[in-house]
Motif scaffolding. Structure first.
Motif, short mmCIF file in Angstrom:
data_model
loop_
_atom_site.label_atom_id
_atom_site.label_comp_id
_atom_site.label_asym_id
_atom_site.label_seq_id
_atom_site.Cartn_x
_atom_site.Cartn_y
_atom_site.Cartn_z
N ARG A 1 7.27 3.66 -11.33
CA ARG A 1 6.78 5.03 -11.39
C ARG A 1 6.33 5.31 -12.81
O ARG A 1 6.95 4.85 -13.76
N ASP B 1 5.55 8.69 -13.50
CA ASP B 1 5.96 10.08 -13.65
C ASP B 1 6.76 10.49 -12.43
O ASP B 1 6.90 9.73 -11.48
N VAL B 2 7.31 11.70 -12.45
CA VAL B 2 8.17 12.15 -11.34
C VAL B 2 7.39 12.66 -10.14
O VAL B 2 7.96 12.87 -9.08
N TRP B 3 6.08 12.87 -10.28
CA TRP B 3 5.29 13.45 -9.20
C TRP B 3 4.70 12.42 -8.25
O TRP B 3 4.34 12.74 -7.14
N ASN B 4 4.57 11.19 -8.68
CA ASN B 4 3.94 10.17 -7.84
C ASN B 4 4.97 9.15 -7.37
O ASN B 4 5.91 8.84 -8.09
N HIS C 1 -2.59 3.85 -12.54
CA HIS C 1 -2.11 3.49 -11.20
C HIS C 1 -3.20 2.67 -10.53
O HIS C 1 -4.37 3.01 -10.61
#
Length: 83
Positions: free
Chosen positions: A31, A33-36, A46
């Motif tokens: 990951r 970030d925490v959103w994806n 990505h």
């Protein structure tokens, strides 16, 4: 160099040499970030659903140097972190 199918690649943050869209790329699973959700990443991006890696091979650091994980974490080797 032996290439394996991407399904057998490590998903622990290890840097690998991945085959993506007819070219090699240093990549890792994780990951950013925490959103994806977790996924394959190469460099600072990505790897999108169209350009997914199909094969991989391990990266080997030079003799005596540790193998970094994505994010700068170092695994193994005898390097103490001092320059």
């Amino acid at each position: 160099m032996i290439w394996e199918t991407i399904e057998s690649a490590p998903k622990d943050g290890s840097l690998i040499l991945a085959w993506v869209n007819r070219a090699p790329m240093i990549a890792f699973w994780g990951r950013t970030d925490v959103w994806n959700p977790p996924g394959w990443h190469g460099g600072h991006c990505h790897i999108n659903h169209i350009n997914q890696p199909t094969h991989w091979t391990p990266l080997q650091p030079p003799d005596g140097l540790p193998m970094p994980l994505a994010g700068g974490i170092v695994v193994g080797g005898d390097w103490d972190g001092k320059d």
